[in-house]
Design an enzyme around this catalytic site. Structure first.
Site, PDB file in Angstrom:
ATOM      1  N   ASP A 171       0.825  -0.973   0.208  1.00 16.08           N
ATOM      2  CA  ASP A 171       0.073  -0.031  -0.109  1.00 16.08           C
ATOM      3  C   ASP A 171       0.810   1.275   0.249  1.00 16.08           C
ATOM      4  OD1 ASP A 171      -2.338   1.717   0.365  1.00 16.08           O
ATOM      5  OD2 ASP A 171      -1.521   1.945   2.683  1.00 16.08           O
ATOM      6  N   ASP A 222      -0.147   5.121   0.904  1.00 11.84           N
ATOM      7  CA  ASP A 222      -0.282   6.055   1.946  1.00 11.84           C
ATOM      8  C   ASP A 222      -0.137   5.534   3.527  1.00 11.84           C
ATOM      9  OD1 ASP A 222      -1.081   8.681   0.318  1.00 11.84           O
ATOM     10  OD2 ASP A 222      -2.295   7.010  -0.286  1.00 11.84           O
TER      11      ASP A 222
END
Length: 282
Positions: free
Chosen positions: A75, A77
């Protein structure tokens, strides 16, 4: 199974306390790291042990090697990077608190429709100059501590690297090129006449989209999802974590920590390397 305990400032006193509780000295001790072999605890007991001593603790199968895996997926952020890009973009239009509140609720799993939550947040950015995206990238985006070391270790072990995000291509494409990643998947902000329109183009990458991105990358390199290591922090990462052989919750929400193979709450991303027996000094 082996117990791996990590903390940037792991003290001898903590190692000794753990040894007393486990009725055995550590089989291996190094800076920020200790390992016990043949531990007869289940994962819930190990999670409780880590919380009690304020360390990252993981139950690792003997002989689990990073080189046995083929893909590592991140991922973006608050995982590969330290910020939530959409929150920082919103700061340039004076709406960071409003957008950040929606982001936080979505990551905790309180908003079930990620697509709708993203549309709501992006709509608040309407009219912002596109140049604000570059300012976020240049001035605010930083790699998470330990990220370069983990990327290097994964690449050296022969793994391909995927960056998949419910965020935006403006950032994932730049990080892909900068870091030499193999794949990237995210959302595209619509821009007209140099300003954001408040809309996202195409199909939104949500939890199901993230899962499919991992599966597609596995198909592209000819491996099983069981040979994937997936890292994330929010509820919309759970579906891609669920298909992976190993999942790592990084500084994650409780709903994520409860469902992953490992949870890192104190260390940098380089701590992932020591969850595998081919790590240096293991």
């Amino acid at each position: 199974m082996n117990l791996v305990v990590q903390h940037p400032e792991l003290s001898d006193a903590t190692v000794q306390a753990l040894g007393a509780q486990l009725a055995a000295p550590a089989a291996r001790r190094a800076d920020g790291f200790a390992r016990w072999s043949g531990v007869g605890l289940d994962r819930e007991a190990v999670r409780a042990l880590g919380e009690a001593h304020g360390v990252d603790a993981g139950l690792v199968p003997a002989g689990q090697r990073l080189a046995d895996f083929r893909l590592m997926a991140f991922d973006m952020d608050s995982t590969l990077i330290t910020i939530e890009c959409i929150d920082e973009i919103a700061d340039f239009i004076g709406r960071k608190p409003e957008v950040a509140a929606i982001t936080e609720a979505a990551m905790r799993g309180e908003i079930k429709d990620f697509k709708e939550s993203l549309r709501r947040r992006v709509a608040l950015l309407e009219g912002l100059e596109e140049s604000a995206l570059q300012r976020v990238y240049d001035e605010r985006l930083e790699l998470t501590p330990g990220a370069p070391a983990l990327l290097d270790a994964a690449r050296s072990a022969g793994l391909k690297l995927l960056l998949v995000s419910g965020g935006f291509t403006f950032f994932t494409d730049r990080l892909r090129d900068r870091l030499g990643l193999d794949f990237a998947r995210s959302n595209t902000l619509e821009v007209v006449d140099g300003r954001l329109t408040g809309r996202v183009l195409g199909e939104i990458v949500d939890a199901a989209g993230k899962r499919e991105a991992v599966l597609e990358a596995c198909r592209a390199i000819g491996c099983s999802p069981a040979q994937a290591v997936v890292l994330g922090d929010g509820a919309n990462d759970l579906e891609m974590m669920g298909v992976a052989g190993v999942s790592v919750a990084y500084r994650a929400k409780p709903v994520v920590r409860a469902q992953t193979t490992y949870a890192l709450n104190h260390c940098g991303l380089d701590a992932v390397v020591r969850l595998f027996s081919d790590a240096p000094g293991w």
